[in-house]
Design an enzyme around this catalytic site. Sequence first.
Site, PDB file in Angstrom:
ATOM      1  N   LYS A 190      74.412  -0.797  21.419  1.00  0.00           N
ATOM      2  CA  LYS A 190      74.675   0.633  21.352  1.00  0.00           C
ATOM      3  C   LYS A 190      75.045   0.929  22.804  1.00  0.00           C
ATOM      4  CE  LYS A 190      72.416   4.288  22.178  1.00  0.00           C
ATOM      5  NZ  LYS A 190      73.624   5.172  22.786  1.00  0.00           N
ATOM      6  N   CYS A 301      69.896   2.211  39.619  1.00  0.00           N
ATOM      7  CA  CYS A 301      68.500   1.906  39.617  1.00  0.00           C
ATOM      8  C   CYS A 301      67.980   1.197  40.890  1.00  0.00           C
ATOM      9  CB  CYS A 301      68.072   0.911  38.374  1.00  0.00           C
ATOM     10  SG  CYS A 301      69.191  -0.338  38.131  1.00  0.00           S
TER      11      CYS A 301
HETATM   12  P1  NDP Z   1      68.097   6.925  28.877  1.00  0.00           P
HETATM   13  O1  NDP Z   1      67.040   6.156  29.165  1.00  0.00           O
HETATM   14  O2  NDP Z   1      68.044   8.196  27.874  1.00  0.00           O
HETATM   15  O3  NDP Z   1      69.371   6.180  28.259  1.00  0.00           O
HETATM   16  C1  NDP Z   1      70.010   4.825  28.239  1.00  0.00           C
HETATM   17  C2  NDP Z   1      70.234   4.543  26.919  1.00  0.00           C
HETATM   18  O4  NDP Z   1      69.095   4.476  25.923  1.00  0.00           O
HETATM   19  C3  NDP Z   1      71.449   5.042  26.233  1.00  0.00           C
HETATM   20  O5  NDP Z   1      72.278   4.357  25.595  1.00  0.00           O
HETATM   21  C4  NDP Z   1      70.673   6.139  25.371  1.00  0.00           C
HETATM   22  O6  NDP Z   1      71.573   6.686  24.462  1.00  0.00           O
HETATM   23  C5  NDP Z   1      69.572   5.307  24.871  1.00  0.00           C
HETATM   24  N1  NDP Z   1      68.487   6.103  24.241  1.00  0.00           N
HETATM   25  C6  NDP Z   1      67.978   7.308  24.738  1.00  0.00           C
HETATM   26  N2  NDP Z   1      66.920   7.733  23.972  1.00  0.00           N
HETATM   27  C7  NDP Z   1      66.735   6.612  23.395  1.00  0.00           C
HETATM   28  C8  NDP Z   1      65.629   6.420  22.320  1.00  0.00           C
HETATM   29  N3  NDP Z   1      64.722   7.337  22.204  1.00  0.00           N
HETATM   30  N4  NDP Z   1      65.583   5.014  21.763  1.00  0.00           N
HETATM   31  C9  NDP Z   1      66.329   4.242  21.864  1.00  0.00           C
HETATM   32  N5  NDP Z   1      67.521   4.296  22.914  1.00  0.00           N
HETATM   33  C10 NDP Z   1      67.619   5.427  23.574  1.00  0.00           C
HETATM   34  O7  NDP Z   1      68.682   7.561  30.401  1.00  0.00           O
HETATM   35  P2  NDP Z   1      69.496   9.026  30.387  1.00  0.00           P
HETATM   36  O8  NDP Z   1      71.048   8.737  30.177  1.00  0.00           O
HETATM   37  O9  NDP Z   1      68.927  10.063  29.712  1.00  0.00           O
HETATM   38  O10 NDP Z   1      69.208   9.178  32.113  1.00  0.00           O
HETATM   39  C11 NDP Z   1      67.983   9.827  32.477  1.00  0.00           C
HETATM   40  C12 NDP Z   1      67.369   9.068  33.418  1.00  0.00           C
HETATM   41  O11 NDP Z   1      67.132   7.633  33.325  1.00  0.00           O
HETATM   42  C13 NDP Z   1      68.461   9.033  35.016  1.00  0.00           C
HETATM   43  O12 NDP Z   1      68.478  10.064  35.665  1.00  0.00           O
HETATM   44  C14 NDP Z   1      67.894   7.941  35.614  1.00  0.00           C
HETATM   45  O13 NDP Z   1      66.890   8.203  36.385  1.00  0.00           O
HETATM   46  C15 NDP Z   1      67.393   6.818  34.387  1.00  0.00           C
HETATM   47  N6  NDP Z   1      68.616   5.666  34.296  1.00  0.00           N
HETATM   48  C16 NDP Z   1      68.155   4.535  34.682  1.00  0.00           C
HETATM   49  C17 NDP Z   1      69.191   3.521  34.570  1.00  0.00           C
HETATM   50  C18 NDP Z   1      69.100   2.227  35.176  1.00  0.00           C
HETATM   51  O14 NDP Z   1      69.987   1.706  35.486  1.00  0.00           O
HETATM   52  N7  NDP Z   1      67.829   1.753  35.121  1.00  0.00           N
HETATM   53  C19 NDP Z   1      70.313   3.856  33.554  1.00  0.00           C
HETATM   54  C20 NDP Z   1      70.547   5.184  33.182  1.00  0.00           C
HETATM   55  C21 NDP Z   1      69.531   6.097  33.518  1.00  0.00           C
HETATM   56  P3  NDP Z   1      72.314   7.976  24.636  1.00  0.00           P
HETATM   57  O15 NDP Z   1      73.219   7.664  25.395  1.00  0.00           O
HETATM   58  O16 NDP Z   1      72.857   8.367  23.434  1.00  0.00           O
HETATM   59  O17 NDP Z   1      71.355   9.070  25.140  1.00  0.00           O
END
Ligand code: NDP
Length: 497
Positions: A190, A301
């Site tokens: 996904k 990250c």
């Molecule tokens: P999320 O953790 O929400 O998203 C990452 C992935 O998880 C996306 O594919 C998302 O889908 C999916 N997802 C969201 N909610 C769920 C759930 N309940 N169950 C399973 N999968 C889920 O990150 P965000 O995009 O909201 O970003 C928010 C913050 O997260 C950023 O500001 C940053 O701080 C952190 N982040 C960290 C990352 C890293 O590299 N470690 C990468 C991205 C974000 P969908 O796209 O549909 O929301």
Amino acid sequence: MKLDYKSIKAAAAKIKFRTKAFINGKYVEAKSGKTYESINPATGKVLARVASCDEPDLNAAVAAARRAFNEGVWAKRSPAERKHILLKFADLIEANLAELALLDCLDAGKPISDCMNIDLPDTVHCFRWHAEAIDKEYEKVSPTGPDNVAMIVREPLGVVGAIIPWNFPIQMAAWKLGPILATGNSAVVKPARQTSLSVLRLAELAAEAGIPDGVLNVIPGNGAVLGAALCRHMDVDAVAFTGSTEVGRQLLHYSAESNLKRVVLELGGKNPQVVLEDAPDLDYVARQAANCVFWNMGENCSSGSRLIVHRKLKDKLLEKIIEVSREWKVGDPLDPATKIGPMIEQSHMNKVLEYIDSGKSEGAKLVLGGKRTLEKTGGFFIEATIFDNVKPNMRIAREEIFGPVLSVFTFDTEEEAIALANDTTYGLTASLYTKDVSRAHRVARALRAGTVSVNCFSEGDITTPFGGFKQSGFFGRDKSIFAHYQYTELKTVWVQL
Ligand code: NDP
């Protein structure tokens, strides 16, 4: 594609998008017929409409993955055969590198130079490395007595879900899929809603390389609904995730509430860059420090968002970092001169701007940037931003901003530097600068982080594991041979002679 701005723009205007889900070797619409808009963050305009999958599509993808696994079309192929197919897959990615780079550039707003020179070459190398490892690893025979032979073997888990973030769309897919496929599993991916396009194209290349139908499925859709359903699915054996700590935490609940599937989490960071008073060449340190925090717009990250510098060096180093940061040109990600593209989406830009406001109102000193820019483009751009005099209790000191924002702290003793660096709930990466080799080892051991780089900013390479201590991760690691282990089960075969 030529690497000048005009040619890149011309290629972008002609690019074709794959917007349907990829299930059982075929592109298919979501069963509901629903789609969602993928927005170009550099313009704010709709780039494509992508199939919005939900539970019936998920069930079809998991069923295809399970059938492929049970029939052994991939899991039971000889290691050498799997290796050849994955190497062909890597070759095809390389042959289509410019197109894939452009997809991530348009969909995620990542600078085209980074996509062409970092993300895509790393993706190719990642698949090649994991492919090559397949027939190089031996299994074990345990030291039993003379009347028995006990073999300890590793077997694939079965169906593995992968939930991908938007900051490195194709590269993170590779970090998950490389070891998942190398070890013989079937995958259901996904991608992030904002950035599904490169992963959807990847699936087609996988099929062209000879990865059998059902082994690699891609289902775009809403994380909170589809991602959660994937994690709760009773026929999924493991889920690998990169994203926020908040969602990572939820995944553990989903696992506990369903079938105790294995969960591998790579989460957030609030990473320190520690500059000790004997740091080498401050011009060099300034360049490394700016790259560490601003690379990928700070949407990373491992972004080194906390600069912890000895009081004696602070003014001089900060002046140099400010000077170097002015070279971090904010602009159209299609322009090869651009180093900082837009934030991924409007809501994320607003969140980063709120953090900047909180830094000002809590008393930190803004010394560079701090504003939205290039507003007329419709894109979500923010200037490279630096705060001095940051105190450990401020929000910008504690929370992951995920934007181009650096916070500067000072210290007087090594102990104080280590305490400041470790004063975080995260523990993903850290960098440190010193000329003294003993000190480098001592401080590297004291820093609580999954990767510590000395006298540089580095995430290591494909041979080194990547993942976090504390709330930056759970259970496993991306990259390296260690990533293979987390997608396999250990089995003992005990033979009485
Ligand atoms: P999320 O953790 O929400 O998203 C990452 C992935 O998880 C996306 O594919 C998302 O889908 C999916 N997802 C969201 N909610 C769920 C759930 N309940 N169950 C399973 N999968 C889920 O990150 P965000 O995009 O909201 O970003 C928010 C913050 O997260 C950023 O500001 C940053 O701080 C952190 N982040 C960290 C990352 C890293 O590299 N470690 C990468 C991205 C974000 P969908 O796209 O549909 O929301």
